[in-house]
Scaffold this motif. Structure first.
Motif, PDB file in Angstrom:
ATOM      1  N   ASN A  19      42.412   3.410 -62.435  1.00 30.58           N
ATOM      2  CA  ASN A  19      42.610   2.101 -63.048  1.00 30.58           C
ATOM      3  C   ASN A  19      43.873   1.384 -62.601  1.00 30.58           C
ATOM      4  N   ALA A  20      44.871   2.115 -62.157  1.00 27.97           N
ATOM      5  CA  ALA A  20      46.133   1.500 -61.735  1.00 27.97           C
ATOM      6  C   ALA A  20      46.747   2.261 -60.560  1.00 27.97           C
ATOM      7  N   PRO A  21      46.090   2.238 -59.409  1.00 23.27           N
ATOM      8  CA  PRO A  21      46.575   3.012 -58.265  1.00 23.27           C
ATOM      9  C   PRO A  21      47.931   2.555 -57.729  1.00 23.27           C
ATOM     10  N   ALA A  22      48.346   1.341 -58.029  1.00 25.53           N
ATOM     11  CA  ALA A  22      49.661   0.878 -57.593  1.00 25.53           C
ATOM     12  C   ALA A  22      50.779   1.450 -58.461  1.00 25.53           C
ATOM     13  N   LEU A  23      50.402   1.959 -59.650  1.00 28.06           N
ATOM     14  CA  LEU A  23      51.396   2.468 -60.594  1.00 28.06           C
ATOM     15  C   LEU A  23      51.425   3.985 -60.694  1.00 28.06           C
ATOM     16  N   PHE A  24      50.262   4.622 -60.473  1.00 21.74           N
ATOM     17  CA  PHE A  24      50.153   6.062 -60.694  1.00 21.74           C
ATOM     18  C   PHE A  24      49.550   6.767 -59.497  1.00 21.74           C
ATOM     19  N   ASP A  25      49.910   8.034 -59.363  1.00 20.55           N
ATOM     20  CA  ASP A  25      49.314   8.910 -58.359  1.00 20.55           C
ATOM     21  C   ASP A  25      49.207  10.287 -58.999  1.00 20.55           C
ATOM     22  N   GLN A  26      48.609  11.209 -58.277  1.00 22.52           N
ATOM     23  CA  GLN A  26      48.526  12.590 -58.731  1.00 22.52           C
ATOM     24  C   GLN A  26      49.188  13.463 -57.682  1.00 22.52           C
ATOM     25  N   ASP A  27      49.946  14.461 -58.140  1.00 27.61           N
ATOM     26  CA  ASP A  27      50.610  15.370 -57.212  1.00 27.61           C
ATOM     27  C   ASP A  27      49.613  16.391 -56.676  1.00 27.61           C
ATOM     28  N   ASP A  28      50.088  17.365 -55.942  1.00 23.72           N
ATOM     29  CA  ASP A  28      49.207  18.365 -55.338  1.00 23.72           C
ATOM     30  C   ASP A  28      48.449  19.193 -56.365  1.00 23.72           C
ATOM     31  N   ASP A  29      48.962  19.259 -57.588  1.00 27.53           N
ATOM     32  CA  ASP A  29      48.286  19.981 -58.666  1.00 27.53           C
ATOM     33  C   ASP A  29      47.383  19.073 -59.487  1.00 27.53           C
ATOM     34  N   GLY A  30      47.301  17.797 -59.123  1.00 28.40           N
ATOM     35  CA  GLY A  30      46.458  16.846 -59.842  1.00 28.40           C
ATOM     36  C   GLY A  30      47.124  16.236 -61.059  1.00 28.40           C
TER      37      GLY A  30
END
Length: 63
Positions: A19-30
């Motif tokens: 929903n907000a890829p410019a604000l959030f990401d997931q690390d290698d563990d998700g």
């Protein structure tokens, strides 16, 4: 508006990134990572991402 994230509460559902890829990401563990605080134009998207988080790992602080 300011956002805080709690990776220890994150379950890796990925709703924030969808929903907000410019604000959030997931690390290698998700687990959620915050990329940036939202601009005025992104505030609605940021609120939606926080509301959709199933583990409430995202907190939106108004003001």
């Amino acid at each position: 508006m300011r956002i805080t994230v709690a990776p220890d509460r994150c379950v890796g559902a990925g709703q924030c990134v969808l929903n907000a890829p410019a604000l959030f990401d997931q690390d290698d563990d998700g687990l959620v990572t915050l990329l940036a605080d939202p601009t005025a134009a992104q505030e609605t998207t940021a609120r939606l991402a926080g509301a959709l988080c199933p583990s409430r790992a995202i907190t939106v602080h108004e003001g």
